[in-house]
Design a protein around this motif. Structure first.
Motif, PDB file in Angstrom:
ATOM      1  N   LEU A 278       0.790  -1.235   0.000  1.00 34.17           N
ATOM      2  CA  LEU A 278       0.000   0.000   0.000  1.00 34.17           C
ATOM      3  C   LEU A 278       0.820   1.282   0.000  1.00 34.17           C
ATOM      4  CD1 LEU A 278      -2.594  -1.393  -0.072  1.00 34.17           C
ATOM      5  CD2 LEU A 278      -3.253  -0.411   2.112  1.00 34.17           C
ATOM      6  N   ASP A 279       1.999   1.233   0.588  1.00 37.26           N
ATOM      7  CA  ASP A 279       2.795   2.463   0.661  1.00 37.26           C
ATOM      8  C   ASP A 279       3.929   2.494  -0.342  1.00 37.26           C
ATOM      9  OD1 ASP A 279       1.220   3.364   2.800  1.00 37.26           O
ATOM     10  OD2 ASP A 279       2.337   2.019   4.150  1.00 37.26           O
ATOM     11  N   ASP A 280       3.848   1.634  -1.337  1.00 34.37           N
ATOM     12  CA  ASP A 280       4.937   1.537  -2.311  1.00 34.37           C
ATOM     13  C   ASP A 280       5.120   2.786  -3.160  1.00 34.37           C
ATOM     14  OD1 ASP A 280       5.522  -0.886  -1.398  1.00 34.37           O
ATOM     15  OD2 ASP A 280       5.059  -2.013  -3.224  1.00 34.37           O
ATOM     16  N   LEU A 281       4.041   3.493  -3.384  1.00 36.26           N
ATOM     17  CA  LEU A 281       4.145   4.687  -4.233  1.00 36.26           C
ATOM     18  C   LEU A 281       4.317   5.935  -3.381  1.00 36.26           C
ATOM     19  CD1 LEU A 281       1.494   4.347  -7.077  1.00 36.26           C
ATOM     20  CD2 LEU A 281       3.964   4.398  -7.303  1.00 36.26           C
ATOM     21  N   SER A 282       5.284   6.769  -3.765  1.00 34.71           N
ATOM     22  CA  SER A 282       5.449   8.041  -3.038  1.00 34.71           C
ATOM     23  C   SER A 282       4.362   9.010  -3.484  1.00 34.71           C
ATOM     24  CB  SER A 282       6.821   8.629  -3.354  1.00 34.71           C
ATOM     25  OG  SER A 282       6.858   9.048  -4.698  1.00 34.71           O
ATOM     26  N   LYS A 283       4.172  10.031  -2.634  1.00 34.45           N
ATOM     27  CA  LYS A 283       3.159  11.044  -2.975  1.00 34.45           C
ATOM     28  C   LYS A 283       3.476  11.691  -4.323  1.00 34.45           C
ATOM     29  CE  LYS A 283       0.647  11.596   0.975  1.00 34.45           C
ATOM     30  NZ  LYS A 283      -0.814  11.694   1.096  1.00 34.45           N
ATOM     31  N   GLU A 284       4.775  11.910  -4.550  1.00 29.60           N
ATOM     32  CA  GLU A 284       5.181  12.555  -5.813  1.00 29.60           C
ATOM     33  C   GLU A 284       4.785  11.681  -7.010  1.00 29.60           C
ATOM     34  OE1 GLU A 284       7.825  12.135  -3.342  1.00 29.60           O
ATOM     35  OE2 GLU A 284       6.917  13.958  -2.521  1.00 29.60           O
ATOM     36  N   ASP A 285       5.106  10.403  -6.882  1.00 31.14           N
ATOM     37  CA  ASP A 285       4.761   9.484  -7.955  1.00 31.14           C
ATOM     38  C   ASP A 285       3.267   9.519  -8.215  1.00 31.14           C
ATOM     39  OD1 ASP A 285       7.276   8.645  -8.505  1.00 31.14           O
ATOM     40  OD2 ASP A 285       7.197   6.874  -7.213  1.00 31.14           O
ATOM     41  N   GLU A 286       2.540   9.466  -7.129  1.00 31.90           N
ATOM     42  CA  GLU A 286       1.088   9.438  -7.238  1.00 31.90           C
ATOM     43  C   GLU A 286       0.573  10.678  -7.948  1.00 31.90           C
ATOM     44  OE1 GLU A 286      -2.523   8.374  -4.204  1.00 31.90           O
ATOM     45  OE2 GLU A 286      -0.469   8.207  -3.487  1.00 31.90           O
ATOM     46  N   ALA A 287       1.117  11.819  -7.500  1.00 36.70           N
ATOM     47  CA  ALA A 287       0.700  13.085  -8.108  1.00 36.70           C
ATOM     48  C   ALA A 287       1.032  13.090  -9.597  1.00 36.70           C
ATOM     49  CB  ALA A 287       1.386  14.257  -7.413  1.00 36.70           C
ATOM     50  N   HIS A 288       2.206  12.556  -9.905  1.00 41.13           N
ATOM     51  CA  HIS A 288       2.642  12.516 -11.308  1.00 41.13           C
ATOM     52  C   HIS A 288       1.675  11.677 -12.146  1.00 41.13           C
ATOM     53  CE1 HIS A 288       5.392  12.721 -14.635  1.00 41.13           C
ATOM     54  NE2 HIS A 288       5.409  11.398 -14.739  1.00 41.13           N
ATOM     55  N   ILE A 289       1.304  10.545 -11.594  1.00 40.16           N
ATOM     56  CA  ILE A 289       0.375   9.674 -12.312  1.00 40.16           C
ATOM     57  C   ILE A 289      -0.967  10.381 -12.519  1.00 40.16           C
ATOM     58  CG2 ILE A 289      -0.981   7.555 -12.131  1.00 40.16           C
ATOM     59  CD1 ILE A 289       1.535   6.394 -10.631  1.00 40.16           C
ATOM     60  N   HIS A 290      -1.423  11.031 -11.470  1.00 45.83           N
ATOM     61  CA  HIS A 290      -2.676  11.803 -11.602  1.00 45.83           C
ATOM     62  C   HIS A 290      -2.583  12.768 -12.769  1.00 45.83           C
ATOM     63  CE1 HIS A 290      -3.622  11.216  -7.043  1.00 45.83           C
ATOM     64  NE2 HIS A 290      -3.792  10.123  -7.761  1.00 45.83           N
ATOM     65  N   LYS A 291      -1.472  13.475 -12.789  1.00 43.13           N
ATOM     66  CA  LYS A 291      -1.294  14.488 -13.816  1.00 43.13           C
ATOM     67  C   LYS A 291      -1.358  13.860 -15.213  1.00 43.13           C
ATOM     68  CE  LYS A 291       1.964  18.025 -14.891  1.00 43.13           C
ATOM     69  NZ  LYS A 291       3.402  18.272 -14.781  1.00 43.13           N
ATOM     70  N   ILE A 292      -0.634  12.759 -15.353  1.00 45.40           N
ATOM     71  CA  ILE A 292      -0.609  12.089 -16.659  1.00 45.40           C
ATOM     72  C   ILE A 292      -2.015  11.679 -17.095  1.00 45.40           C
ATOM     73  CG2 ILE A 292       0.072   9.974 -17.830  1.00 45.40           C
ATOM     74  CD1 ILE A 292       2.729  10.109 -16.420  1.00 45.40           C
ATOM     75  N   ILE A 293      -2.765  11.120 -16.146  1.00 46.27           N
ATOM     76  CA  ILE A 293      -4.109  10.666 -16.496  1.00 46.27           C
ATOM     77  C   ILE A 293      -4.985  11.825 -16.933  1.00 46.27           C
ATOM     78  CG2 ILE A 293      -6.218   9.590 -15.610  1.00 46.27           C
ATOM     79  CD1 ILE A 293      -4.453   7.937 -13.750  1.00 46.27           C
ATOM     80  N   ILE A 294      -4.931  12.892 -16.153  1.00 49.73           N
ATOM     81  CA  ILE A 294      -5.744  14.065 -16.471  1.00 49.73           C
ATOM     82  C   ILE A 294      -5.390  14.616 -17.848  1.00 49.73           C
ATOM     83  CG2 ILE A 294      -6.305  16.431 -15.794  1.00 49.73           C
ATOM     84  CD1 ILE A 294      -7.452  14.383 -13.893  1.00 49.73           C
ATOM     85  N   GLU A 295      -4.080  14.767 -18.057  1.00 49.97           N
ATOM     86  CA  GLU A 295      -3.650  15.323 -19.338  1.00 49.97           C
ATOM     87  C   GLU A 295      -4.063  14.441 -20.502  1.00 49.97           C
ATOM     88  OE1 GLU A 295       0.501  16.096 -18.987  1.00 49.97           O
ATOM     89  OE2 GLU A 295       0.130  17.868 -17.735  1.00 49.97           O
ATOM     90  N   ARG A 296      -3.932  13.166 -20.297  1.00 45.07           N
ATOM     91  CA  ARG A 296      -4.281  12.260 -21.380  1.00 45.07           C
ATOM     92  C   ARG A 296      -5.766  12.359 -21.714  1.00 45.07           C
ATOM     93  NH1 ARG A 296      -2.636   6.785 -19.791  1.00 45.07           N
ATOM     94  NH2 ARG A 296      -4.581   6.797 -18.637  1.00 45.07           N
ATOM     95  N   GLN A 297      -6.584  12.419 -20.664  1.00 46.01           N
ATOM     96  CA  GLN A 297      -8.022  12.500 -20.915  1.00 46.01           C
ATOM     97  C   GLN A 297      -8.400  13.768 -21.668  1.00 46.01           C
ATOM     98  OE1 GLN A 297     -10.704  11.546 -17.830  1.00 46.01           O
ATOM     99  NE2 GLN A 297      -9.711   9.583 -17.351  1.00 46.01           N
ATOM    100  N   LYS A 298      -7.738  14.863 -21.271  1.00 43.88           N
ATOM    101  CA  LYS A 298      -8.035  16.132 -21.963  1.00 43.88           C
ATOM    102  C   LYS A 298      -7.641  16.036 -23.429  1.00 43.88           C
ATOM    103  CE  LYS A 298      -7.970  19.522 -18.300  1.00 43.88           C
ATOM    104  NZ  LYS A 298      -7.209  20.586 -17.626  1.00 43.88           N
ATOM    105  N   GLU A 299      -6.460  15.511 -23.621  1.00 42.17           N
ATOM    106  CA  GLU A 299      -5.960  15.371 -24.982  1.00 42.17           C
ATOM    107  C   GLU A 299      -6.921  14.545 -25.831  1.00 42.17           C
ATOM    108  OE1 GLU A 299      -1.931  13.581 -26.731  1.00 42.17           O
ATOM    109  OE2 GLU A 299      -1.676  14.719 -24.872  1.00 42.17           O
ATOM    110  N   GLN A 300      -7.360  13.456 -25.231  1.00 41.45           N
ATOM    111  CA  GLN A 300      -8.284  12.597 -25.962  1.00 41.45           C
ATOM    112  C   GLN A 300      -9.554  13.345 -26.335  1.00 41.45           C
ATOM    113  OE1 GLN A 300      -8.697   9.261 -23.374  1.00 41.45           O
ATOM    114  NE2 GLN A 300      -7.038   8.111 -24.365  1.00 41.45           N
TER     115      GLN A 300
END
Length: 730
Positions: A571-593
């Motif tokens: 459960l704690d394998d991902l750092s907050k930074e990583d998590e935030a980064h992933i969020h960002k990628i997902i959001i950006e991808r959805q917008k792009e789509q």
DNA sequence: CAGCGTACTTAGCACGTACTTT
DNA sequence: AAAGTACGTGCTAAGTACGCTG
């Protein structure tokens, strides 16, 4: 510390001195500043050598079995022999030499007819507005010189064009040609004042035009080319139709030497028919030379297998037009090659025993001989013939120099040198103790960087020794033998189970072991890094998703954590930074789509002449995405993802399962990609692995041969495909 | 034997095309 | 349908090997 300074093994009698240039030859390289190899690839992870004495080969009678032709059916071979020169059906390409009597001897053919070679088209001068600029002004070059300048212009954006040696060699030859054809009115002196950009742009334009041709045009051009080539593609060998390999004379151009080649960039001159020698059967019709020309020479030499030959002006060596790989002549010699290698299994045990003993010989030459054999046998080194100053500085076993190996007591050796094609050979290995001692002796005192390690032996000396064990045994046979032996051993380890795709993966893994043994590399593709990055991102996202789902489970039923702590320990394998980064990628991808979809829709509407949609139309979508963004932000703070009402623990577990599967396949793919990124499987498949092994695998494991051999390889190895069954062994 | 000439195999890369993925 | 990627092939450079000659 002083290891074994008093060890008597180290005392070796130096009997014969290498005559003329013992040290002189060695030290000529010494002056060379060791430039960092351009193609230096990242060293592989250290490997341990296989132990020298693990041959399972039975010690069998020494009488070498004469290679039997691989008979599919030992049937009416006598009959075939009788009806030799019949000329009624010269058209069948289906001649199965492996079902006929074997043909051993000096003479390679009875009759040979062919239509000569194709010459590259004449040079067509550039349009008048395309010029070389010198000192800022356009130059009118005679067409001979323009052609040469154009060769460079076309390569302007390549690495070659940035190489100073390439530039200098090109420029010298360009000036020479310019002089030969009477100059151009302007004194051209400095390369740096030449501006090829207009030429480059012109060639780019042509490329672009070619690319933009319609399908039909391309098709037509291809058909025209086919028709033109038709007569040259085949020839008649002993009255039977056979494919010719390279029937075109190489076009002029700039020599692209590999690695740090002193002659790279030199002009490869156009080959006139006058310097082409044709080889034909006695009485065969001599093909017409191009109008206004003559052939250099006509020969009727049936002890060789080439159809035409010319002298090339870079290294002053010969180039040949030969039969295709699928031809009977090549097939037979390929078969012979593998049979020789296969025969080595009957001798390898004795050879290994002998060289192990000779590692301690009192005679220096023998010690070198034994040590070299060890390296060739265990590490699959090439023989390593001597090379000239006008070639790239690459080495093999016998030409290894002081600086190419580093010794780390007690028995570690680091090889680092450039081999064939300037491919780096880097290995940290452990060797037999006596080998280690010997190598230390070969590096001893007066020797210094630049000197040959093996100063008393040559490949031909080695090969002469090998012949004593077995007819046809030479240094290169060890590579073939060890490669095929390795493949057989690897195949033996593969369980006969799973899907076809899985079995192919296993086969490729075995293939890869061989390729690594032979050090077959390739440059990592330009796009490799980005695509790995992409897969990694995808992987991270999957992991994040999995963790997120697990968190949801705990929200629904917190007590599960105690019940199955293992399940939740990531459960704690991902750092907050990583998590935030992933969020960002997902959001950006959805917008792009969303935007892309809009564009697509609009294009459709445009085609139908309907009113276009504005960005407002996807406003709703974008708002939703923004909501999601906020949801993620909140989630990041609390560490608790929002849960849909309908969700159950069961459903979540199901989803996790699916994701876990995807993670494992993607991880596997990624690893495969990485492992393969700099290993080239093709070379070993084509030249080192006995094709009968592949056919055996195909039959035994029920994998269609099409999955293992490409069309060309199937043609090349037809003899193996038609004569091998599921229990064949190398 | 060295050194050269000749003939043959082995090798990676560039490029076009087929196949996947988005 | 476009874009991206992997694959397959052609090209030709770079090796090995071996016989001949002086």
């Amino acid at each position: 510390m002083d290891i074994d300074e008093d060890d008597e093994d180290d005392i070796v009698i130096t009997k014969r001195k290498r005559t003329s240039n013992g040290t002189a030859a060695g030290s000529k390289r010494a002056k060379k500043v060791k430039e960092e190899p351009k193609s230096a690839r990242v060293p592989k992870t250290p490997k341990t050598p296989k132990s020298a004495a693990v041959s399972k080969a039975p010690k069998t009678p020494k009488t070498p079995k004469t290679p039997k032709t691989p008979k599919a059916a030992k049937t009416p071979s006598d009959k075939v022999k009788e009806e030799t020169p019949k000329e009624e059906t010269p058209d069948d390409m289906g001649y199965k030499w492996w079902e006929a009597e074997e043909n051993d001897g000096e003479q390679k053919w009875e009759t040979l007819d062919h239509n000569g070679v194709i010459f590259p088209p004449e040079y067509e001068p550039l349009p008048l507005h395309v010029k070389l600029f010198y000192n800022g002004k356009p130059v009118n070059l005679p067409k001979e010189a323009e052609e040469v300048a154009g060769f460079f212009g076309a390569m302007l954006e390549t690495e070659h064009a940035k190489n100073p040696v390439f530039q200098a060699n090109f420029f010298a030859d360009f000036l020479q040609v310019l002089k030969e054809c009477g100059g151009c009115g302007v004194e051209i002196k400095e390369f740096s004042k030449c501006d090829f950009t207009k030429m480059y742009a012109h060639f780019e334009l042509l490329r672009e035009e070619k690319k933009n041709m319609t399908k039909d045009e391309k098709k037509r051009l291809k058909a025209e080319k086919e028709a033109f080539e038709e007569p040259y593609k085949t020839c008649l060998l002993n009255g039977r139709k056979e494919l010719v390999g390279n029937f075109r004379i190489e076009p002029p151009g700039l020599f692209r030497g590999r690695g740090a080649h002193p002659k790279t960039g030199k002009l490869k001159r156009r080959v006139p028919p006058e310097s082409v020698t044709l080889n034909l059967g006695q009485g065969a019709k001599i093909p017409d030379p191009p109008p206004g020309h003559q052939w250099g020479e006509i020969r009727h030499d049936n002890t060789v297998t080439w159809l035409a030959m010319w002298k090339e002006n870079i290294a002053d060596s010969f180039k040949y037009v030969r039969f295709a790989a699928s031809s009977s002549i090549k097939g037979q010699s390929d078969f012979k090659k593998f049979e020789t290698a296969r025969n080595l299994r009957n001798h390898i045990e004795e050879i290994r025993k002998d060289y192990t003993k000779l590692l301690k010989s009192d005679i220096m030459q023998n010690r070198q001989m034994a040590t070299a054999t060890y390296l060739i046998d265990i590490f699959a080194l090439r023989a390593g013939g001597e090379k000239g100053d006008d070639e790239a500085d690459t080495v093999g076993c016998c030409s290894l120099r002081y600086e190419h190996i580093t010794l780390k007591p007690p028995n570690k050796v680091i090889f680092d040198f450039l081999g064939k094609d300037s491919i780096r050979f880097y290995q940290e290995v452990e060797v037999d103790h006596q080998v280690f001692k010997n190598l230390r002796i070969f590096k001893k005192d007066p020797k210094q960087p630049g000197d040959d390690l093996f100063d008393r032996i040559t490949p031909s000396l080695l090969n002469r020794q090998f012949q004593n064990y077995m007819k046809g045994l030479t240094a290169k046979v060890f590579r073939t033998y060890n490669a095929s032996k390795t493949m057989q051993d690897q195949i033996d380890l593969i369980p006969n189970e799973g899907t076809v795709a899985e079995k192919v993966v296993k086969f490729n893994a075995a293939n890869r072991t061989v390729a690594i043994l032979c050090n077959h590399q390739r440059t990592v593709s330009r796009t490799h890094n980005t695509s790995v990055q992409k897969i990694n991102d995808k992987l991270k996202e999957l992991i994040w998703n999995k963790i997120r789902l697990k968190k949801m489970i705990l929200e629904l039923e917190p007590k599960l954590k105690k019940k199955d702590p293992k399940y939740f320990n990531e459960l704690d394998d991902l750092s907050k930074e990583d998590e935030a980064h992933i969020h960002k990628i997902i959001i950006e991808r959805q917008k792009e789509q969303a935007f892309k979809k809009l564009q697509r829709d609009n294009e459709k509407l445009k085609a139908e002449k309907m009113p276009l949609l504005s960005e407002d139309s996807i406003k709703e979508k974008l708002e939703k995405i923004d909501e999601l963004k906020e949801e993620y932000a909140l989630e990041l703070k609390t560490g608790k993802p929002e849960i849909k009402k309908s969700t159950t623990v069961e459903k979540l577990k199901q989803q996790i399962e699916t994701i876990a599967n995807r993670i494992s396949t993607t991880t596997f793919q990624l690893k495969d990609k990485e492992d393969n990124s700099e290993v080239s499987l093709g070379t070993s498949k084509m030249n080192y692995i006995d094709p009968r092994l592949t056919v055996m695998f195909s039959k035994k494991f029920d994998v269609p041969i099409e999955k293992l051999f490409t069309k060309t390889l199937r043609e090349k190895f037809k003899w193996a495909i038609e004569s091998t069954d599921a229990d064949w062994r190398f």
